[in-house]
Design a protein around this motif. Sequence first.
Motif, PDB file in Angstrom:
ATOM      1  N   VAL A  41      29.094  -8.023  -6.350  1.00 25.12           N
ATOM      2  CA  VAL A  41      29.024  -8.833  -6.918  1.00 25.12           C
ATOM      3  C   VAL A  41      27.412  -8.919  -8.404  1.00 25.12           C
ATOM      4  CG1 VAL A  41      27.976 -11.666  -6.062  1.00 25.12           C
ATOM      5  CG2 VAL A  41      29.172  -9.767  -4.532  1.00 25.12           C
ATOM      6  N   PRO A  42      27.995  -9.625  -9.456  1.00 23.77           N
ATOM      7  CA  PRO A  42      27.059  -8.897 -10.143  1.00 23.77           C
ATOM      8  C   PRO A  42      25.973 -10.471  -9.910  1.00 23.77           C
ATOM      9  CG  PRO A  42      28.716  -9.410 -10.984  1.00 23.77           C
ATOM     10  CD  PRO A  42      29.296  -9.824  -9.557  1.00 23.77           C
ATOM     11  N   MET A  43      24.039  -9.708  -9.874  1.00 20.63           N
ATOM     12  CA  MET A  43      23.374 -10.263  -9.488  1.00 20.63           C
ATOM     13  C   MET A  43      22.231 -10.207 -10.550  1.00 20.63           C
ATOM     14  SD  MET A  43      23.178 -11.506  -6.002  1.00 20.63           S
ATOM     15  CE  MET A  43      21.028 -12.135  -5.821  1.00 20.63           C
ATOM     16  N   VAL A  44      21.106 -10.982 -11.517  1.00 21.76           N
ATOM     17  CA  VAL A  44      20.235 -10.689 -11.938  1.00 21.76           C
ATOM     18  C   VAL A  44      19.280 -10.800 -11.028  1.00 21.76           C
ATOM     19  CG1 VAL A  44      18.896 -10.359 -14.068  1.00 21.76           C
ATOM     20  CG2 VAL A  44      21.295 -11.002 -14.181  1.00 21.76           C
ATOM     21  N   PRO A  45      17.974  -9.721 -10.716  1.00 18.33           N
ATOM     22  CA  PRO A  45      18.139  -8.404 -12.428  1.00 18.33           C
ATOM     23  C   PRO A  45      18.772  -6.996 -11.504  1.00 18.33           C
ATOM     24  CG  PRO A  45      15.972  -8.233 -10.922  1.00 18.33           C
ATOM     25  CD  PRO A  45      16.726  -9.375 -11.008  1.00 18.33           C
ATOM     26  N   ALA A  86      25.953   1.553  -9.601  1.00 19.36           N
ATOM     27  CA  ALA A  86      26.071   0.404  -9.751  1.00 19.36           C
ATOM     28  C   ALA A  86      26.817  -0.172 -10.683  1.00 19.36           C
ATOM     29  CB  ALA A  86      25.038  -0.522  -9.204  1.00 19.36           C
ATOM     30  N   GLY A  87      27.919  -1.088 -10.451  1.00 18.33           N
ATOM     31  CA  GLY A  87      28.866  -0.889 -12.172  1.00 18.33           C
ATOM     32  C   GLY A  87      29.081  -0.176 -12.848  1.00 18.33           C
ATOM     33  N   GLY A  88      29.163   0.679 -12.554  1.00 17.58           N
ATOM     34  CA  GLY A  88      29.410   1.880 -13.091  1.00 17.58           C
ATOM     35  C   GLY A  88      27.978   2.651 -13.956  1.00 17.58           C
ATOM     36  N   ALA A  89      27.211   2.425 -13.913  1.00 14.97           N
ATOM     37  CA  ALA A  89      25.588   2.944 -14.477  1.00 14.97           C
ATOM     38  C   ALA A  89      25.820   4.161 -13.789  1.00 14.97           C
ATOM     39  CB  ALA A  89      25.076   1.957 -14.071  1.00 14.97           C
ATOM     40  N   GLY A  90      25.207   5.139 -15.369  1.00  9.19           N
ATOM     41  CA  GLY A  90      24.930   6.343 -15.072  1.00  9.19           C
ATOM     42  C   GLY A  90      23.994   6.667 -16.419  1.00  9.19           C
ATOM     43  N   GLY A  91      23.242   7.866 -16.544  1.00  6.56           N
ATOM     44  CA  GLY A  91      21.983   8.055 -16.943  1.00  6.56           C
ATOM     45  C   GLY A  91      20.502   7.914 -16.492  1.00  6.56           C
ATOM     46  N   LEU A  92      19.664   7.666 -17.383  1.00  6.31           N
ATOM     47  CA  LEU A  92      17.815   7.422 -17.521  1.00  6.31           C
ATOM     48  C   LEU A  92      17.896   5.955 -17.077  1.00  6.31           C
ATOM     49  CD1 LEU A  92      15.680   9.044 -16.576  1.00  6.31           C
ATOM     50  CD2 LEU A  92      15.284   8.432 -19.601  1.00  6.31           C
ATOM     51  N   ALA A  93      18.677   5.645 -17.687  1.00  3.44           N
ATOM     52  CA  ALA A  93      18.449   4.236 -17.526  1.00  3.44           C
ATOM     53  C   ALA A  93      18.214   3.200 -15.851  1.00  3.44           C
ATOM     54  CB  ALA A  93      18.824   2.796 -18.495  1.00  3.44           C
ATOM     55  N   PRO A  94      19.139   3.959 -15.585  1.00  2.89           N
ATOM     56  CA  PRO A  94      18.778   2.953 -13.587  1.00  2.89           C
ATOM     57  C   PRO A  94      18.039   3.984 -12.616  1.00  2.89           C
ATOM     58  CG  PRO A  94      21.104   3.366 -15.033  1.00  2.89           C
ATOM     59  CD  PRO A  94      20.571   4.191 -15.350  1.00  2.89           C
ATOM     60  N   PHE A  95      17.152   4.773 -13.064  1.00  4.12           N
ATOM     61  CA  PHE A  95      15.869   5.808 -12.665  1.00  4.12           C
ATOM     62  C   PHE A  95      15.186   5.083 -13.062  1.00  4.12           C
ATOM     63  CE2 PHE A  95      20.145   7.574 -11.855  1.00  4.12           C
ATOM     64  CZ  PHE A  95      19.705   8.449 -10.424  1.00  4.12           C
ATOM     65  N   THR A  96      14.942   4.458 -14.091  1.00  2.80           N
ATOM     66  CA  THR A  96      13.647   3.610 -14.651  1.00  2.80           C
ATOM     67  C   THR A  96      13.245   2.484 -15.285  1.00  2.80           C
ATOM     68  OG1 THR A  96      14.534   3.830 -17.091  1.00  2.80           O
ATOM     69  CG2 THR A  96      13.340   5.865 -16.687  1.00  2.80           C
TER      70      THR A  96
END
Length: 193
Positions: A41-45, A86-96
Amino acid sequence: MTDTQSSAFVPLLAAKRSPTQIAVLVACGALFLAASSYIAVPMVPVPVTMQTYAVMLVGALAGWRYGALIVLVWLAAGLAGLPVLAGGAGGLAPFTGPTAGYLASFPFAAAFCGWIAERGWTRRVAWSFAGFLLAQAICLVPGALWLSTFVGPAKALAFGVTPFLVGAVIKAALAVCTLVVIERLAVGRASAP
């Protein structure tokens, strides 16, 4: 082995496993976690996903060592850029970014669920539910602490904890129900002629 440990229900630890079987177990667990990341369920942040449900199950079914390993492999795949978060994310951004505290807590939550399963907590509904609620806290507290570095403590509580409390209770209950069904199926299969 204590009486509590002898009553443990950790089906994926039921027998000695070869390195190939362990690799398959870890891969399947990581795929299960990846699939759970797409139920959101998309929520911010921070989006609400089924990740914590999957983390609890992986730990309870695979034990604390393999549960944590499965989560670490899944996180490594995400860090490598595969769309498994979540939401098909990957890479460095979710970890920072704002979600990093939650992601960092997942191996600990899985290990905790495996630890309680190995001690027989998951054989009793009330203990299982309490344990899974604690696992949710293991995810929410560090997640909110990290999030507070981006938005401040008040907003971290308002946006990083409060919206997830009802979901945490529901996912803990769902994990308990799932384990009950799996155990009944396993016992039924074991007692079949």
